[in-house]
Scaffold this motif. Structure first.
Motif, PDB file in Angstrom:
ATOM      1  N   GLY A  31      32.868  46.217  41.069  1.00 39.91           N
ATOM      2  CA  GLY A  31      32.049  47.374  41.423  1.00 39.91           C
ATOM      3  C   GLY A  31      31.257  47.053  42.672  1.00 39.91           C
ATOM      4  N   ALA A  32      30.693  48.055  43.267  1.00 37.50           N
ATOM      5  CA  ALA A  32      29.923  47.852  44.497  1.00 37.50           C
ATOM      6  C   ALA A  32      28.821  46.824  44.270  1.00 37.50           C
ATOM      7  N   GLY A  33      28.844  45.755  45.051  1.00 38.53           N
ATOM      8  CA  GLY A  33      27.825  44.719  44.943  1.00 38.53           C
ATOM      9  C   GLY A  33      28.016  43.764  43.784  1.00 38.53           C
ATOM     10  N   ASP A  34      29.037  43.988  42.962  1.00 40.09           N
ATOM     11  CA  ASP A  34      29.289  43.137  41.799  1.00 40.09           C
ATOM     12  C   ASP A  34      29.860  41.798  42.262  1.00 40.09           C
ATOM     13  N   PRO A  35      29.379  40.682  41.727  1.00 40.45           N
ATOM     14  CA  PRO A  35      29.914  39.385  42.144  1.00 40.45           C
ATOM     15  C   PRO A  35      31.267  39.044  41.505  1.00 40.45           C
ATOM     16  N   VAL A  36      31.723  39.862  40.567  1.00 38.71           N
ATOM     17  CA  VAL A  36      33.001  39.604  39.888  1.00 38.71           C
ATOM     18  C   VAL A  36      34.148  40.197  40.696  1.00 38.71           C
ATOM     19  N   ASN A  37      35.146  39.384  40.974  1.00 39.57           N
ATOM     20  CA  ASN A  37      36.365  39.840  41.637  1.00 39.57           C
ATOM     21  C   ASN A  37      37.447  39.989  40.573  1.00 39.57           C
ATOM     22  N   VAL A  38      38.175  41.099  40.611  1.00 33.66           N
ATOM     23  CA  VAL A  38      39.251  41.369  39.656  1.00 33.66           C
ATOM     24  C   VAL A  38      40.569  41.417  40.412  1.00 33.66           C
ATOM     25  N   GLU A  39      41.509  40.585  39.992  1.00 36.00           N
ATOM     26  CA  GLU A  39      42.833  40.530  40.609  1.00 36.00           C
ATOM     27  C   GLU A  39      43.875  40.915  39.560  1.00 36.00           C
ATOM     28  N   ASP A  40      44.728  41.870  39.898  1.00 29.62           N
ATOM     29  CA  ASP A  40      45.845  42.263  39.039  1.00 29.62           C
ATOM     30  C   ASP A  40      47.135  41.951  39.777  1.00 29.62           C
ATOM     31  N   GLY A  41      48.112  41.416  39.076  1.00 35.65           N
ATOM     32  CA  GLY A  41      49.368  41.090  39.736  1.00 35.65           C
ATOM     33  C   GLY A  41      50.468  40.787  38.742  1.00 35.65           C
ATOM     34  N   THR A  42      51.549  40.211  39.264  1.00 34.98           N
ATOM     35  CA  THR A  42      52.716  39.884  38.455  1.00 34.98           C
ATOM     36  C   THR A  42      53.234  38.509  38.843  1.00 34.98           C
ATOM     37  N   ILE A  43      53.515  37.705  37.832  1.00 41.14           N
ATOM     38  CA  ILE A  43      54.228  36.446  38.013  1.00 41.14           C
ATOM     39  C   ILE A  43      55.706  36.790  37.852  1.00 41.14           C
ATOM     40  N   TRP A  44      56.512  36.485  38.847  1.00 36.36           N
ATOM     41  CA  TRP A  44      57.957  36.730  38.760  1.00 36.36           C
ATOM     42  C   TRP A  44      58.678  35.399  38.603  1.00 36.36           C
ATOM     43  N   LEU A  45      59.486  35.303  37.571  1.00 37.20           N
ATOM     44  CA  LEU A  45      60.336  34.139  37.344  1.00 37.20           C
ATOM     45  C   LEU A  45      61.780  34.619  37.358  1.00 37.20           C
TER      46      LEU A  45
END
Length: 136
Positions: free
Chosen positions: A54-68
């Motif tokens: 969120g604006a000014g929030d110190p938490v970073n959220v990363e969404d992704g995919t591991i491909w094997l």
């Protein structure tokens, strides 16, 4: 860009699952002069989003995919490849001792393209993840 903590955890889990199955995981960015003649795995990651919670929030959220990607020689047959891919999937579904902020979610199974050229067929496994960390 995938966070190093995500890459490290996925690499460790994938390598252990591959070794238990008698295969190896190769890093696409490394020099691999001794590519196995039999089946082997290639790992890559994609991060779809990475932003503050969120604006000014110190938490970073990363969404992704591991491909094997399981690369099997032509003529090997589908059942051994499907069995290996399922074992790899199970290694992430039963994941314990995850790094703080990391969670694995849905899995997708990309079918092989039997019209592809070359001497290998690709069976892919996608593992969605979310990683939250504190920005420093």
């Amino acid at each position: 860009m995938t966070t190093p903590a995500v890459w490290s955890d996925a690499w460790t889990r994938a390598t252990a699952a591959a070794q238990a199955d008698g295969t190896r995981v190769l890093d696409q960015a490394a020099q691999n002069p001794d590519v196995p003649t039999g089946p082997f795995w290639v790992m890559e990651t994609t991060s779809g989003t990475s932003d503050r919670a969120g604006a000014g929030d110190p938490v970073n959220v990363e969404d992704g995919t591991i491909w094997l990607h399981l690369m099997v020689p032509r003529g090997t047959g589908s059942l051994p490849a499907l069995t290996s891919r399922k074992a790899m999937s199970n290694a992430f579904r039963a994941a314990t001792r995850l790094p703080e902020g990391l969670a694995y979610h849905e899995h997708s199974f990309d079918p092989p393209d039997l019209n592809q050229t070359g001497n290998r067929i690709r069976f892919s496994l996608g593992i969605d993840y979310q990683y939250q960390d504190i920005l420093t």
